[in-house]
Design a protein around this motif. Structure first.
Motif, PDB file in Angstrom:
ATOM      1  N   GLN A 185       0.828  -1.193   0.000  1.00 46.53           N
ATOM      2  CA  GLN A 185       0.000   0.000   0.000  1.00 46.53           C
ATOM      3  C   GLN A 185       0.863   1.244   0.000  1.00 46.53           C
ATOM      4  O   GLN A 185       1.802   1.360   0.786  1.00 46.53           O
ATOM      5  CB  GLN A 185      -0.918   0.004   1.217  1.00 46.53           C
ATOM      6  N   LEU A 186       0.526   2.157  -0.886  1.00 47.15           N
ATOM      7  CA  LEU A 186       1.194   3.447  -0.962  1.00 47.15           C
ATOM      8  C   LEU A 186       0.293   4.457  -0.264  1.00 47.15           C
ATOM      9  O   LEU A 186      -0.877   4.607  -0.629  1.00 47.15           O
ATOM     10  CB  LEU A 186       1.399   3.843  -2.432  1.00 47.15           C
ATOM     11  N   SER A 187       0.804   5.118   0.777  1.00 46.35           N
ATOM     12  CA  SER A 187      -0.048   6.042   1.525  1.00 46.35           C
ATOM     13  C   SER A 187       0.778   7.193   2.080  1.00 46.35           C
ATOM     14  O   SER A 187       1.997   7.149   2.110  1.00 46.35           O
ATOM     15  CB  SER A 187      -0.751   5.302   2.666  1.00 46.35           C
ATOM     16  N   GLY A 188       0.083   8.227   2.512  1.00 48.29           N
ATOM     17  CA  GLY A 188       0.734   9.383   3.100  1.00 48.29           C
ATOM     18  C   GLY A 188      -0.307  10.386   3.550  1.00 48.29           C
ATOM     19  O   GLY A 188      -1.477  10.284   3.183  1.00 48.29           O
ATOM     20  N   THR A 189       0.107  11.361   4.339  1.00 48.47           N
ATOM     21  CA  THR A 189      -0.785  12.415   4.806  1.00 48.47           C
ATOM     22  C   THR A 189      -0.261  13.743   4.295  1.00 48.47           C
ATOM     23  O   THR A 189       0.809  14.186   4.716  1.00 48.47           O
ATOM     24  CB  THR A 189      -0.856  12.428   6.348  1.00 48.47           C
ATOM     25  N   PRO A 190      -0.995  14.379   3.380  1.00 44.82           N
ATOM     26  CA  PRO A 190      -0.526  15.660   2.837  1.00 44.82           C
ATOM     27  C   PRO A 190      -0.681  16.795   3.840  1.00 44.82           C
ATOM     28  O   PRO A 190      -1.553  16.760   4.711  1.00 44.82           O
ATOM     29  CB  PRO A 190      -1.433  15.875   1.623  1.00 44.82           C
ATOM     30  N   SER A 191       0.180  17.797   3.699  1.00 46.51           N
ATOM     31  CA  SER A 191       0.087  19.007   4.518  1.00 46.51           C
ATOM     32  C   SER A 191      -0.200  20.190   3.591  1.00 46.51           C
ATOM     33  O   SER A 191      -0.275  20.034   2.368  1.00 46.51           O
ATOM     34  CB  SER A 191       1.397  19.241   5.273  1.00 46.51           C
ATOM     35  N   ASN A 192      -0.350  21.369   4.144  1.00 44.16           N
ATOM     36  CA  ASN A 192      -0.583  22.563   3.325  1.00 44.16           C
ATOM     37  C   ASN A 192       0.572  22.823   2.351  1.00 44.16           C
ATOM     38  O   ASN A 192       0.367  23.436   1.308  1.00 44.16           O
ATOM     39  CB  ASN A 192      -0.821  23.786   4.205  1.00 44.16           C
ATOM     40  N   ASN A 193       1.767  22.382   2.684  1.00 42.84           N
ATOM     41  CA  ASN A 193       2.907  22.549   1.787  1.00 42.84           C
ATOM     42  C   ASN A 193       2.790  21.683   0.539  1.00 42.84           C
ATOM     43  O   ASN A 193       3.534  21.875  -0.418  1.00 42.84           O
ATOM     44  CB  ASN A 193       4.207  22.205   2.509  1.00 42.84           C
ATOM     45  N   ASP A 194       1.867  20.711   0.529  1.00 44.57           N
ATOM     46  CA  ASP A 194       1.708  19.792  -0.584  1.00 44.57           C
ATOM     47  C   ASP A 194       0.635  20.229  -1.583  1.00 44.57           C
ATOM     48  O   ASP A 194       0.384  19.516  -2.560  1.00 44.57           O
ATOM     49  CB  ASP A 194       1.372  18.388  -0.065  1.00 44.57           C
ATOM     50  N   ILE A 195       0.000  21.390  -1.364  1.00 40.12           N
ATOM     51  CA  ILE A 195      -1.043  21.855  -2.276  1.00 40.12           C
ATOM     52  C   ILE A 195      -0.439  22.070  -3.658  1.00 40.12           C
ATOM     53  O   ILE A 195       0.621  22.666  -3.808  1.00 40.12           O
ATOM     54  CB  ILE A 195      -1.700  23.147  -1.745  1.00 40.12           C
ATOM     55  N   GLY A 196      -1.109  21.522  -4.674  1.00 43.54           N
ATOM     56  CA  GLY A 196      -0.645  21.645  -6.050  1.00 43.54           C
ATOM     57  C   GLY A 196      -0.678  20.293  -6.743  1.00 43.54           C
ATOM     58  O   GLY A 196      -1.260  19.329  -6.248  1.00 43.54           O
ATOM     59  N   HIS A 224       1.174  16.932  -8.381  1.00 44.86           N
ATOM     60  CA  HIS A 224       2.335  16.084  -8.134  1.00 44.86           C
ATOM     61  C   HIS A 224       2.303  14.898  -9.093  1.00 44.86           C
ATOM     62  O   HIS A 224       1.350  14.120  -9.093  1.00 44.86           O
ATOM     63  CB  HIS A 224       2.340  15.583  -6.682  1.00 44.86           C
ATOM     64  N   ASN A 225       3.317  14.791  -9.928  1.00 38.51           N
ATOM     65  CA  ASN A 225       3.437  13.650 -10.823  1.00 38.51           C
ATOM     66  C   ASN A 225       4.177  12.534 -10.098  1.00 38.51           C
ATOM     67  O   ASN A 225       5.250  12.750  -9.554  1.00 38.51           O
ATOM     68  CB  ASN A 225       4.210  14.029 -12.093  1.00 38.51           C
ATOM     69  N   VAL A 226       3.586  11.358 -10.093  1.00 37.08           N
ATOM     70  CA  VAL A 226       4.166  10.198  -9.428  1.00 37.08           C
ATOM     71  C   VAL A 226       4.310   9.089 -10.458  1.00 37.08           C
ATOM     72  O   VAL A 226       3.388   8.841 -11.236  1.00 37.08           O
ATOM     73  CB  VAL A 226       3.265   9.720  -8.263  1.00 37.08           C
ATOM     74  N   VAL A 227       5.455   8.442 -10.484  1.00 38.00           N
ATOM     75  CA  VAL A 227       5.663   7.299 -11.361  1.00 38.00           C
ATOM     76  C   VAL A 227       5.862   6.075 -10.486  1.00 38.00           C
ATOM     77  O   VAL A 227       6.733   6.053  -9.622  1.00 38.00           O
ATOM     78  CB  VAL A 227       6.892   7.491 -12.275  1.00 38.00           C
ATOM     79  N   ILE A 228       5.006   5.080 -10.679  1.00 40.99           N
ATOM     80  CA  ILE A 228       5.115   3.837  -9.926  1.00 40.99           C
ATOM     81  C   ILE A 228       5.785   2.815 -10.826  1.00 40.99           C
ATOM     82  O   ILE A 228       5.265   2.473 -11.889  1.00 40.99           O
ATOM     83  CB  ILE A 228       3.723   3.348  -9.479  1.00 40.99           C
ATOM     84  N   ASN A 229       6.980   2.362 -10.438  1.00 37.42           N
ATOM     85  CA  ASN A 229       7.735   1.395 -11.220  1.00 37.42           C
ATOM     86  C   ASN A 229       7.651   0.012 -10.603  1.00 37.42           C
ATOM     87  O   ASN A 229       7.574  -0.133  -9.390  1.00 37.42           O
ATOM     88  CB  ASN A 229       9.212   1.805 -11.317  1.00 37.42           C
ATOM     89  N   ILE A 230       7.690  -0.978 -11.460  1.00 36.34           N
ATOM     90  CA  ILE A 230       7.695  -2.367 -11.021  1.00 36.34           C
ATOM     91  C   ILE A 230       9.093  -2.913 -11.236  1.00 36.34           C
ATOM     92  O   ILE A 230       9.661  -2.786 -12.319  1.00 36.34           O
ATOM     93  CB  ILE A 230       6.668  -3.191 -11.819  1.00 36.34           C
ATOM     94  N   GLN A 289       9.181   0.672 -16.499  1.00 38.65           N
ATOM     95  CA  GLN A 289       8.376   1.802 -16.040  1.00 38.65           C
ATOM     96  C   GLN A 289       6.937   1.367 -15.919  1.00 38.65           C
ATOM     97  O   GLN A 289       6.380   0.742 -16.802  1.00 38.65           O
ATOM     98  CB  GLN A 289       8.486   2.971 -17.003  1.00 38.65           C
ATOM     99  N   GLY A 290       6.345   1.682 -14.817  1.00 39.88           N
ATOM    100  CA  GLY A 290       4.973   1.289 -14.554  1.00 39.88           C
ATOM    101  C   GLY A 290       3.983   2.365 -14.937  1.00 39.88           C
ATOM    102  O   GLY A 290       3.916   2.771 -16.082  1.00 39.88           O
ATOM    103  N   GLN A 291       3.274   2.882 -13.972  1.00 40.18           N
ATOM    104  CA  GLN A 291       2.151   3.781 -14.201  1.00 40.18           C
ATOM    105  C   GLN A 291       2.482   5.207 -13.783  1.00 40.18           C
ATOM    106  O   GLN A 291       3.025   5.432 -12.708  1.00 40.18           O
ATOM    107  CB  GLN A 291       0.957   3.282 -13.387  1.00 40.18           C
ATOM    108  N   ASN A 292       2.158   6.176 -14.644  1.00 39.44           N
ATOM    109  CA  ASN A 292       2.254   7.589 -14.295  1.00 39.44           C
ATOM    110  C   ASN A 292       0.939   8.010 -13.668  1.00 39.44           C
ATOM    111  O   ASN A 292      -0.130   7.723 -14.207  1.00 39.44           O
ATOM    112  CB  ASN A 292       2.518   8.447 -15.531  1.00 39.44           C
ATOM    113  N   VAL A 293       1.007   8.683 -12.517  1.00 36.52           N
ATOM    114  CA  VAL A 293      -0.191   9.123 -11.810  1.00 36.52           C
ATOM    115  C   VAL A 293      -0.025  10.596 -11.461  1.00 36.52           C
ATOM    116  O   VAL A 293       1.030  11.010 -10.986  1.00 36.52           O
ATOM    117  CB  VAL A 293      -0.397   8.306 -10.509  1.00 36.52           C
ATOM    118  N   LEU A 294      -1.053  11.387 -11.717  1.00 31.24           N
ATOM    119  CA  LEU A 294      -1.060  12.788 -11.315  1.00 31.24           C
ATOM    120  C   LEU A 294      -1.957  12.917 -10.092  1.00 31.24           C
ATOM    121  O   LEU A 294      -3.131  12.542 -10.136  1.00 31.24           O
ATOM    122  CB  LEU A 294      -1.587  13.688 -12.440  1.00 31.24           C
ATOM    123  N   ILE A 295      -1.402  13.422  -8.997  1.00 27.08           N
ATOM    124  CA  ILE A 295      -2.165  13.648  -7.777  1.00 27.08           C
ATOM    125  C   ILE A 295      -2.269  15.156  -7.581  1.00 27.08           C
ATOM    126  O   ILE A 295      -1.258  15.851  -7.560  1.00 27.08           O
ATOM    127  CB  ILE A 295      -1.493  12.998  -6.555  1.00 27.08           C
TER     128      ILE A 295
END
Length: 71
Positions: free
Chosen positions: A7-18, A20-26, A34-40
């Motif tokens: 499981q990929l998890s986290g708790t964002p703070s106010n500094n994280d507003i905006g 974020h491109n995340v690439v999940i590799n296998i 290269q796995g999946q590109n995810v925009l959060i």
């Protein structure tokens, strides 16, 4: 990422507003693919929710795809 639950998890703070491109590799040693590109997108309205049910198995030489759903 939690190695035992996968499981990929986290708790964002106010500094994280905006955006974020995340690439999940296998990693299938010795090959790293290269796995999946995810925009959060984190807004001031609250934490994002990303959902989906990825396959828990994959085959060698066959691309693995998973498309999460953001709410």
């Amino acid at each position: 990422m939690n190695e035992s639950t996968k499981q990929l998890s986290g708790t964002p703070s106010n500094n994280d507003i905006g955006n974020h491109n995340v690439v999940i590799n296998i990693n299938d040693t010795p090959v790293i693919t290269q796995g999946q590109n995810v925009l959060i997108t984190m807004s001031e309205d609250g934490a994002p929710t990303i959902t989906g049910s990825p396959s828990t198995s994959a085959m060698a030489n066959v691309p693995y795809n998973f498309t999460p759903t953001a709410k």
